[in-house]
Design an enzyme around this catalytic site. Sequence first.
Site, PDB file in Angstrom:
ATOM      1  N   ASP A 120     -71.112 -61.042  15.919  1.00 31.04           N
ATOM      2  CA  ASP A 120     -72.522 -61.363  15.560  1.00 31.04           C
ATOM      3  C   ASP A 120     -72.799 -61.977  14.507  1.00 31.04           C
ATOM      4  O   ASP A 120     -71.873 -61.678  13.487  1.00 31.04           O
ATOM      5  CB  ASP A 120     -73.331 -59.947  15.807  1.00 31.04           C
ATOM      6  CG  ASP A 120     -74.710 -60.078  16.107  1.00 31.04           C
ATOM      7  OD1 ASP A 120     -75.152 -61.258  16.541  1.00 31.04           O
ATOM      8  OD2 ASP A 120     -75.494 -59.114  15.910  1.00 31.04           O
ATOM      9  N   ASN A 177     -73.873 -65.488  14.140  1.00 33.28           N
ATOM     10  CA  ASN A 177     -73.558 -67.104  14.115  1.00 33.28           C
ATOM     11  C   ASN A 177     -74.819 -67.833  13.543  1.00 33.28           C
ATOM     12  O   ASN A 177     -74.916 -68.563  12.788  1.00 33.28           O
ATOM     13  CB  ASN A 177     -73.202 -67.772  15.337  1.00 33.28           C
ATOM     14  CG  ASN A 177     -71.887 -67.179  15.927  1.00 33.28           C
ATOM     15  OD1 ASN A 177     -71.199 -66.734  14.859  1.00 33.28           O
ATOM     16  ND2 ASN A 177     -71.615 -67.279  17.044  1.00 33.28           N
ATOM     17  N   ARG A 234     -77.447 -66.420  12.037  1.00 40.35           N
ATOM     18  CA  ARG A 234     -78.035 -66.228  10.582  1.00 40.35           C
ATOM     19  C   ARG A 234     -77.173 -66.779   9.619  1.00 40.35           C
ATOM     20  O   ARG A 234     -77.566 -67.320   8.256  1.00 40.35           O
ATOM     21  CB  ARG A 234     -77.995 -64.699  10.382  1.00 40.35           C
ATOM     22  CG  ARG A 234     -79.277 -63.858  10.781  1.00 40.35           C
ATOM     23  CD  ARG A 234     -79.199 -62.379  10.752  1.00 40.35           C
ATOM     24  NE  ARG A 234     -78.270 -62.228  12.170  1.00 40.35           N
ATOM     25  CZ  ARG A 234     -77.850 -60.899  12.296  1.00 40.35           C
ATOM     26  NH1 ARG A 234     -77.968 -59.967  11.374  1.00 40.35           N
ATOM     27  NH2 ARG A 234     -77.105 -60.837  13.394  1.00 40.35           N
ATOM     28  N   HIS A 261     -72.860 -71.230  15.915  1.00 39.44           N
ATOM     29  CA  HIS A 261     -71.792 -71.135  17.288  1.00 39.44           C
ATOM     30  C   HIS A 261     -70.485 -71.862  16.989  1.00 39.44           C
ATOM     31  O   HIS A 261     -69.454 -71.326  17.199  1.00 39.44           O
ATOM     32  CB  HIS A 261     -72.417 -71.177  18.377  1.00 39.44           C
ATOM     33  CG  HIS A 261     -73.621 -70.240  18.739  1.00 39.44           C
ATOM     34  ND1 HIS A 261     -73.515 -69.052  18.778  1.00 39.44           N
ATOM     35  CD2 HIS A 261     -74.879 -70.597  19.083  1.00 39.44           C
ATOM     36  CE1 HIS A 261     -74.691 -68.424  18.927  1.00 39.44           C
ATOM     37  NE2 HIS A 261     -75.559 -69.355  19.019  1.00 39.44           N
ATOM     38  N   TRP A 275     -79.084 -64.636  28.357  1.00 38.15           N
ATOM     39  CA  TRP A 275     -79.878 -65.522  29.178  1.00 38.15           C
ATOM     40  C   TRP A 275     -81.149 -65.891  28.745  1.00 38.15           C
ATOM     41  O   TRP A 275     -81.799 -66.859  29.197  1.00 38.15           O
ATOM     42  CB  TRP A 275     -79.855 -65.238  30.648  1.00 38.15           C
ATOM     43  CG  TRP A 275     -78.415 -65.152  31.379  1.00 38.15           C
ATOM     44  CD1 TRP A 275     -77.775 -64.143  31.676  1.00 38.15           C
ATOM     45  CD2 TRP A 275     -77.664 -66.204  31.573  1.00 38.15           C
ATOM     46  NE1 TRP A 275     -76.635 -64.463  32.313  1.00 38.15           N
ATOM     47  CE2 TRP A 275     -76.182 -65.680  32.265  1.00 38.15           C
ATOM     48  CE3 TRP A 275     -77.742 -67.778  31.536  1.00 38.15           C
ATOM     49  CZ2 TRP A 275     -75.240 -66.664  32.682  1.00 38.15           C
ATOM     50  CZ3 TRP A 275     -76.633 -68.468  31.903  1.00 38.15           C
ATOM     51  CH2 TRP A 275     -75.441 -68.002  32.534  1.00 38.15           C
ATOM     52  N   LEU A 334     -50.077 -59.697  24.589  1.00 36.71           N
ATOM     53  CA  LEU A 334     -51.481 -59.329  24.284  1.00 36.71           C
ATOM     54  C   LEU A 334     -52.452 -59.878  25.204  1.00 36.71           C
ATOM     55  O   LEU A 334     -52.444 -60.842  25.887  1.00 36.71           O
ATOM     56  CB  LEU A 334     -51.940 -59.943  23.047  1.00 36.71           C
ATOM     57  CG  LEU A 334     -53.649 -60.068  22.317  1.00 36.71           C
ATOM     58  CD1 LEU A 334     -54.057 -58.750  22.446  1.00 36.71           C
ATOM     59  CD2 LEU A 334     -54.014 -60.939  21.181  1.00 36.71           C
ATOM     60  N   ARG A 365     -68.177 -54.425  14.944  1.00 39.31           N
ATOM     61  CA  ARG A 365     -69.468 -55.408  14.963  1.00 39.31           C
ATOM     62  C   ARG A 365     -69.741 -55.899  13.839  1.00 39.31           C
ATOM     63  O   ARG A 365     -69.744 -55.374  12.874  1.00 39.31           O
ATOM     64  CB  ARG A 365     -70.869 -54.673  15.565  1.00 39.31           C
ATOM     65  CG  ARG A 365     -72.003 -55.606  15.735  1.00 39.31           C
ATOM     66  CD  ARG A 365     -73.112 -55.093  16.320  1.00 39.31           C
ATOM     67  NE  ARG A 365     -74.082 -56.289  16.678  1.00 39.31           N
ATOM     68  CZ  ARG A 365     -74.778 -56.016  17.757  1.00 39.31           C
ATOM     69  NH1 ARG A 365     -74.832 -55.273  18.574  1.00 39.31           N
ATOM     70  NH2 ARG A 365     -75.612 -57.236  17.963  1.00 39.31           N
ATOM     71  N   SER A 409     -75.653 -53.104  21.915  1.00 38.41           N
ATOM     72  CA  SER A 409     -76.157 -54.279  22.634  1.00 38.41           C
ATOM     73  C   SER A 409     -75.406 -54.108  24.165  1.00 38.41           C
ATOM     74  O   SER A 409     -75.184 -55.496  24.410  1.00 38.41           O
ATOM     75  CB  SER A 409     -76.004 -55.375  21.937  1.00 38.41           C
ATOM     76  OG  SER A 409     -76.758 -55.428  20.620  1.00 38.41           O
TER      77      SER A 409
END
Length: 242
Positions: free
Chosen positions: A17, A19, A21, A34, A66, A128, A185, A193
């Site tokens: 979270d 991007n 700002r 982004h 969305w 992984l 986060r 979220s």
Amino acid sequence: MEIDHKNIPKHIAVIMDGNGRWAKKIGKNRLFGHQNGVKAVRKLIEESARLNISYLTLFAFSTENWDRPKKEISTIMKLIVLVLKKELSTMMENNIKLETIGDLKKLPENVKSSLKETVNKTKKNNRLTLTIAINYGGKEDISNAFKLLLEKVKNNIISPKKIDELIINNHLYTRNLPDVDLLIRTSGEQRISNFLLWKIAYAELYFSNVLWPDFNEKCLHDAIISYQNRERRFGKTSEQIK
Ligand code: IPE
Ligand code: IPE
Ligand code: MG
């Protein structure tokens, strides 16, 4: 403090979270944020493989996302396709297997096909497991499991008496993933979220103030070290653990 390589979390999930700002802070638009978030994704994947983490699950697009402006949604979708293309060689070199969670039906065709292709090409890799959550919502995951289960009950494939945690688990998108050990986060927000509700039941939560594009190897190390300094009691007393 150094990482204890004998106590590496098996499953790390990340809510990437901040991007928007990050971009705003330097006077750019959200889309630029982004684009720069992508570089942090690569660093995280490579470092996770290096640290022998078995499962890494990344929140790329939520069922709620969305509601964002159309242009932003299409940029995120384009970036997902770009990352898949660019990172295929990294995934092959590092023996990384790609999986997805979320309802893929609603995604643009090129995103769907790109995801399917990458999942297919990496399916034999086993170092992984990298799971990308796209059009994922924890509530949607659970309600979709209900739908599948009730259909089976209706057709007498499963008796309602037999329904337990394992059976519910086996109808989730996340069915093949172990429980999350560490949930990270970024960006200072302290909320879930609608991410992985079922699998985070006993996760250790770690909130970082760093905005996603600035998240680097050191940030991951800090999160793991914090995790390693916690006592996971799973309902027991401290004395029982020691
Ligand atoms: C996270 O960054 C990326 C996605 C949700 C796809 P944001 O876009 O949410 O950035 P902020 O929270 O607005 O700063
Ligand atoms: C969560 O971030 C979703 C992803 C990181 C993909 P959001 O930025 O959408 O979450 P809220 O709206 O701040 O809760
Ligand atoms: Mg956000």
